[in-house]
Design a protein around this motif. Structure first.
Motif, PDB file in Angstrom:
ATOM      1  N   UNK A 157     -94.010 -49.048 -10.266  1.00  0.00           N
ATOM      2  CA  UNK A 157     -95.411 -49.619 -10.434  1.00  0.00           C
ATOM      3  C   UNK A 157     -95.867 -48.287 -10.991  1.00  0.00           C
ATOM      4  N   UNK A 158     -95.109 -46.592 -10.700  1.00  0.00           N
ATOM      5  CA  UNK A 158     -95.727 -45.536 -11.135  1.00  0.00           C
ATOM      6  C   UNK A 158     -95.828 -45.974 -13.304  1.00  0.00           C
ATOM      7  N   UNK A 159     -94.602 -46.329 -12.946  1.00  0.00           N
ATOM      8  CA  UNK A 159     -93.954 -46.694 -14.330  1.00  0.00           C
ATOM      9  C   UNK A 159     -95.109 -47.354 -15.910  1.00  0.00           C
ATOM     10  N   UNK A 160     -95.510 -48.485 -14.557  1.00  0.00           N
ATOM     11  CA  UNK A 160     -95.955 -49.978 -15.333  1.00  0.00           C
ATOM     12  C   UNK A 160     -97.516 -48.879 -15.711  1.00  0.00           C
ATOM     13  N   UNK A 161     -98.182 -48.181 -14.476  1.00  0.00           N
ATOM     14  CA  UNK A 161     -99.337 -47.827 -14.386  1.00  0.00           C
ATOM     15  C   UNK A 161     -99.704 -46.361 -15.512  1.00  0.00           C
ATOM     16  N   UNK A 162     -98.805 -45.801 -16.260  1.00  0.00           N
ATOM     17  CA  UNK A 162     -98.575 -44.645 -16.518  1.00  0.00           C
ATOM     18  C   UNK A 162     -98.751 -45.280 -17.663  1.00  0.00           C
ATOM     19  N   UNK A 163     -97.880 -46.558 -18.573  1.00  0.00           N
ATOM     20  CA  UNK A 163     -97.515 -47.012 -19.859  1.00  0.00           C
ATOM     21  C   UNK A 163     -98.875 -47.232 -20.389  1.00  0.00           C
TER      22      UNK A 163
END
Ligand SMILES: Nc1ncnc2c1ncn2[C@@H]1O[C@H](COP(=O)(O)OP(=O)(O)OP(=O)(O)O)[C@@H](O)[C@H]1O
Ligand SMILES: [Mg+2]
Length: 390
Positions: A157-163
């Motif tokens: 989820x953090x990677x999605x937010x970062x993207x």
């Protein structure tokens, strides 16, 4: 010197700060109110945070109200949770009665009924002004907490937010988030995210999406969306009095993780948006966190670290946080150690768990020549408390 005057002298030396203060009450010695032994908290120390603890029905909410009203009087805005709907009467003056007059006389502090400026909020907007947040503001760690994700899933989820952040894509509501997740797993974004953020496992994504849908079905997603609420709305004053913002949670009471996480996210946003101020004469805002045990119960480590950091750093922004819960042991050590003002109402020792919590609590108090801490803690009456300041 008699024991009483020695007691009063000691209390006055430690609990009568120079400058403006919050009056909590007067010292009790051998069951007697010693009016000269007034116990006050320095207003300028209210950003050193606090704890209001005690078994159910021992007077926590009343104590919180006592502090909140005096803060408002001193021009300090306050944020409170109204868990049981018993605080919305704050805008009307209370009614005096003989017991209150008598108590006022014993304390040499007369009871003066008064009303306060109150602003009502609710998460859904159904029982007060809406306090809607964007998914982006909420962030992956807190969203992971309400979705009950494990560390790996929260990482995805953090990677999605970062993207979204890197590509300047807005994440306003659940629909945005779901669309982006799909794009990054099935769509052309899959290859892109794999190169820069690592591969996203489809089973993990499946779990996240399923949980998002489950929350939507419970109506929870309504609190995420285009903002109708500005953090600056919490800093109002009316005729010199700080506005008491009350968050009514009666509409989501069965969602404890949701509202406790939401409160934390409000604190995080206050932290982000307020400037450093150093030490002020009085705090800019005091935030009362009722039912604080819900915030910490079974919380994953990443989440706890975030809580600890926010609590530690928000002090220098002039915001004080008071946690309200039954036992100090409900609060992790790393947070408890930061709570400078402590009001401890009675603890029970019925079960082995109670006894353990009592033993641990006693250890956190300094030695007193006037009290046996463990005996006092289990025999305090309603509204009575053991008070310490750092
Ligand atoms: N200082 C006080 N003097 C007299 N009565 C008090 C005092 N403090 C609390 N009470 C009374 O005791 C009852 C319980 O108080 P309160 O609701 O503050 O307890 P609480 O610790 O918040 O309970 P809970 O854990 O259930 O939320 C109330 O009826 C309240 O009026
Ligand atoms: Mg209460």
């Amino acid at each position: 010197m008699g024991n009483q005057s020695k007691f009063a002298e000691k209390v006055v030396a430690s609990y009568n700060p120079k400058g403006a203060f919050i009056f909590l009450g007067a010292g009790l010695l051998d069951g007697e109110v010693i009016a000269a032994a007034k116990v006050n908290l320095a207003l300028k120390m209210m950003n050193r945070h606090g704890l209001i603890a005690g078994a159910t029905g021992t007077g926590k909410t009343r104590t919180l109200q006592l502090i909140a009203e005096q803060l408002s009087d001193a021009g300090v805005p306050v944020f409170l949770l109204d868990v049981k709907g018993d605080l919305s009467g704050l805008h009307q003056p209370g009614e005096s009665n003989p017991a209150l007059v008598e108590r006022g006389e014993a304390l040499e502090w007369p009871f003066v009924p008064s009303g306060f400026p109150v602003e009502l909020f609710s998460l859904s907007g159904k029982v007060g002004n809406p306090m809607r947040l964007t998914v982006e503001d909420f962030g992956p760690v807190m969203l992971g907490r309400i979705l009950e994700l494990n560390d790996t899933q929260t990482g995805v989820l953090a990677a999605v937010f970062k993207y979204a952040d890197d590509t300047k894509l807005p994440l306003v509501d659940f629909a945005d988030l779901k669309k982006l997740i799909s794009y990054l797993t099935d769509g052309p974004g899959a290859a892109e995210i794999k190169d820069s953020y690592g591969r996203i496992s489809s089973s993990t994504v499946g779990t996240i999406l399923r949980k998002l849908v489950a929350l939507e079905q419970q109506g929870v997603s309504d609190i995420f969306g285009e903002k109708e609420f500005d953090i600056n709305d919490l800093f109002g004053r009316v005729d010199g009095r700080g506005v008491i913002s009350l968050l009514n949670i009666s509409d989501i009471q069965d969602q404890p993780i949701l509202f406790s996480t939401f409160l934390l996210s409000l604190l995080a946003q206050l932290f982000k948006s307020l400037p450093e101020v150093g030490d002020l004469d009085k705090p800019k805002l005091v935030f009362f966190f009722e039912e604080a045990h819900l915030l910490f119960k079974d919380a994953p480590k990443a989440f706890l670290i975030q809580v600890e950091q926010i609590v530690r750093l928000i002090r220098s922004k002039g915001v004080g946080v008071f946690f309200c819960t039954q036992a100090p042991t409900d609060i992790p050590e790393s947070v408890l150690g930061q709570l400078g003002n402590r009001v401890q109402h009675a603890l029970r020792a019925f079960t082995p768990n109670d006894a353990e919590a009592l033993r641990k609590t006693v250890k956190t108090y300094p030695h007193s020549e006037f009290y046996e801490i463990d005996r006092v803690l289990t025999s305090l009456g309603t509204g009575q408390a053991l008070i310490t300041v750092l």
